[in-house]
Structures are given as structure tokens and as C-alpha cells.
Design a protein around this motif. Structure first.
Motif, PDB file in Angstrom:
ATOM      1  N   ASN A 197       0.845  -1.181   0.000  1.00  0.00           N
ATOM      2  CA  ASN A 197       0.000   0.000   0.000  1.00  0.00           C
ATOM      3  C   ASN A 197       0.885   1.236   0.000  1.00  0.00           C
ATOM      4  N   PRO A 219      -2.742  -6.060  -4.374  1.00  0.00           N
ATOM      5  CA  PRO A 219      -2.302  -5.724  -3.016  1.00  0.00           C
ATOM      6  C   PRO A 219      -3.392  -5.953  -1.987  1.00  0.00           C
ATOM      7  N   PRO A 222      -4.862  -2.706   1.145  1.00  0.00           N
ATOM      8  CA  PRO A 222      -4.441  -1.612   0.271  1.00  0.00           C
ATOM      9  C   PRO A 222      -4.684  -0.222   0.846  1.00  0.00           C
ATOM     10  N   LEU A 251      -6.212   4.534  -2.562  1.00  0.00           N
ATOM     11  CA  LEU A 251      -6.472   3.554  -3.618  1.00  0.00           C
ATOM     12  C   LEU A 251      -6.115   4.125  -4.985  1.00  0.00           C
ATOM     13  N   LEU A 254      -2.538   3.698  -5.785  1.00  0.00           N
ATOM     14  CA  LEU A 254      -2.231   2.355  -6.274  1.00  0.00           C
ATOM     15  C   LEU A 254      -2.618   2.204  -7.741  1.00  0.00           C
ATOM     16  N   PRO A 263      -6.293  -3.481  -6.484  1.00  0.00           N
ATOM     17  CA  PRO A 263      -6.525  -3.543  -5.043  1.00  0.00           C
ATOM     18  C   PRO A 263      -7.836  -4.236  -4.710  1.00  0.00           C
TER      19      PRO A 263
END
Length: 302
Positions: A197, A219, A222, A251, A254, A263
Motif C-alpha cells: 500500500n 495488493p 491496500p 487507492l 495504487l 486492489p
């Protein structure tokens, strides 16, 4: 292997090159246990949810809201997690992909013990097929590598299931690049699920390796943002700039990091579920992404 690199829709990834899923999925682990039980890394994930009807309703809400990738494991509540998913969503239809895991035994609420005996892995997959009420698992992860058995034997068990038509795609969880490469010599790997994360980035090398191989990087935890997510912290500041919540911003970081990152935030709240999916609509600038990368990385020691 192909992915969504040539698609104009950046919210979709083709898992294994042939299974399109939205890039924010749903992790079902937190549906186990009940009020007052530990959460996060200390969660026991030992019993079926105290309010089963609410959990079933939440899963159906997730599907209705557009979630297409649902993640569970045979070790979650000793198989009750898979049964819950089937109760809520079976028959799954073309728009739902189910990922589960095998390779961990639960002798007590506090123990998660890797067990990679090939026969055990195949048995657990058969049990997962029954609990999920399906003839083929879309994505089966090796939950953890077991150092007592060669990687080739453990991944080979999943490959045998794939050849028998019982598993569509194979994944690995919590692996290094070297372990992933060893597994890839045995069978195609469609996904890797590691802890990663904004604040915990020990697997940067795995993220980069999977990107180059067309492998989904999934992940878990996350949105575990830590103390730097306070109201005056870097995540909250960027969130205000883009008109999003801190969780959505974490998020979005990511999703911006690489197009193969998927995620799977978990929640027992319908409101948080919808909030998490909203991250797909949050666009970070390169400057905002770099600032989060720099400031959160520095504050977390990553």
C-alpha cells in the motif's frame, strides 16, 4: 500474455489475458467473525459472520455496484467464507470472477500454518469447488509457499488442477521475485497477491516484475495508511485537492502506480464499499502522485 494496456478503459484489467475484471475488487476476509473481534493484521478470521444476512446482502450490493473480482480463501473461517460467497452470488454469471486460496491450515484461531503438500493442495481445491458450487475456480492462489516442499511440486499441483479444467488461472501470495520466477518455470502465473500500500512498499520489485510479465499485482490491506493519514497529513491534503476521501486517494495512488494493480479492499460497510469503488473515478496528477510517493514514503520509512 495480453492485458488491458491497449484498451481505452483503464478501469479494466484482463486477468490471465482472458478474464476482464474491474481494477477495484472486494476482499471478503473481513466478513468473518463478529463485533468486538480483532481487526486488521490481528483479525482471527475464524468463524462465520455473526450477521449472515447482512454479509450476504453486502456481497450482493458489491456485485450490483460493479465489483467483478471477489477474493476469498479456504482458510477464512474454515471454509465458511467460500460458502458465504456462494450463498450470495451463485450462480455467478459472466460478470463475476472468484479468487480463492489453498495452502494454509488453521489448527487454532491464532495460527496460520503453510502446508504445501501437493495432495493436500489438490484436496483443498476440490473442497473449494464444492463450497463455491462451481466446476472451475477462476483464480486459485497458493496461499503461502511451504519451504518443506519444492516450489515445482506445489505449483505443479495447481497446474494439474488447471489441466483437469478445475482451475482457470493460478496465482501466488506473499512471494519474492525469485520465488515468482521459479514458479513461472512450472506454470503460467496470472496474479500475485502481496501486502502493499502507499505506506508499505517492500514489494516494489515484485510490482515491477509483474508489470513486465502481464501478471496482475493484487495488493491486500491496500488502504492501511497509518498515522500519516491524519487530517493534516499528505493523504488528506491531496484528497482535498481532488475532491475525494483519504481512502479513495490511497487507492487512487495504487491505481496510478501501474495499470496491472488490482486492489481488493475489504469492508463490512456498504457505505465504505461504495466509497472504495469511487477510487476508480479519482484522477491524480503526476505531481500529486509523486508528492504522495515522496511524503508518505518518507514518513513511513519505506
Amino acid at each position: 500474455m495480453t492485458n488491458n494496456a491497449n484498451s481505452s478503459d483503464t478501469t479494466i484489467f484482463e486477468l490471465g489475458g482472458d478474464l476482464p475484471v474491474r481494477r477495484v475488487g472486494y476482499g471478503t476476509m473481513r466478513l468473518a467473525d463478529g463485533p468486538g473481534d480483532p481487526t486488521g493484521p490481528e483479525a482471527r478470521i475464524w468463524t462465520a459472520p455473526a450477521d449472515r444476512a447482512a454479509a450476504v446482502g453486502l456481497l450482493r450490493t458489491a456485485a450490483e455496484a460493479g465489483v467483478t473480482l471477489f477474493d476469498t480463501a479456504d482458510a477464512y473461517a474454515l471454509g465458511a467464507g467460500e460458502e458465504l460467497l456462494a450463498e450470495a452470488l451463485h450462480p455467478y454469471g459472466n460478470g463475476v470472477a472468484v479468487a480463492t486460496k489453498a495452502g494454509v491450515v488453521r489448527p487454532s484461531p491464532t495460527e496460520w500454518v503453510p502446508l504445501g503438500h501437493p495432495a493436500y493442495l489438490r484436496q483443498q481445491a476440490e473442497l473449494s469447488l464444492r463450497r463455491l458450487r462451481t466446476e472451475r475456480i477462476d483464480l486459485l492462489y497458493l496461499h503461502r509457499l511451504d519451504e518443506r516442499f519444492p516450489v515445482a511440486e506445489q505449483v505443479g499441483a495447481l497446474k494439474q488442477l488447471q489441466e483437469e479444467g478445475k482451475v482457470r488461472h493460478i496465482g501466488l501470495s506473499e512471494v519474492t521475485v525469485a520465488q515468482l520466477e521459479e514458479a513461472e518455470a512450472v506454470a503460467p502465473i496470472a496474479a500475485v497477491q502481496n501486502l502493499y500500500n502507499l505506506a508499505t512498499r517492500d514489494h516494489e520489485a515484485v510490482v515491477d516484475h509483474t508489470a513486465g510479465r502481464g501478471i496482475a499485482f493484487v495488493p491486500f490491506f491496500p488502504v492501511a495508511m497509518g498515522g500519516h493519514a491524519d487530517p493534516d497529513g499528505p493523504v488528506a491534503r491531496v484528497a482535498r485537492e481532488v475532491g475525494a476521501t483519504p481512502s479513495q486517494t490511497a487507492l487512487a495512488w495504487l491505481l496510478h502506480r501501474a495499470p496491472h494493480i488490482l486492489p481488493i479492499p475489504g469492508t463490512s460497510s456498504a457505505a465504505h464499499l461504495v466509497e472504495n469503488l469511487g477510487a476508480l473515478d479519482v484522477a491524480l496528477t503526476e505531481e500529486q502522485f509523486a508528492r504522495l510517493d515522496r511524503e508518505v514514503g518518507a514518513s513511513s520509512g519505506s
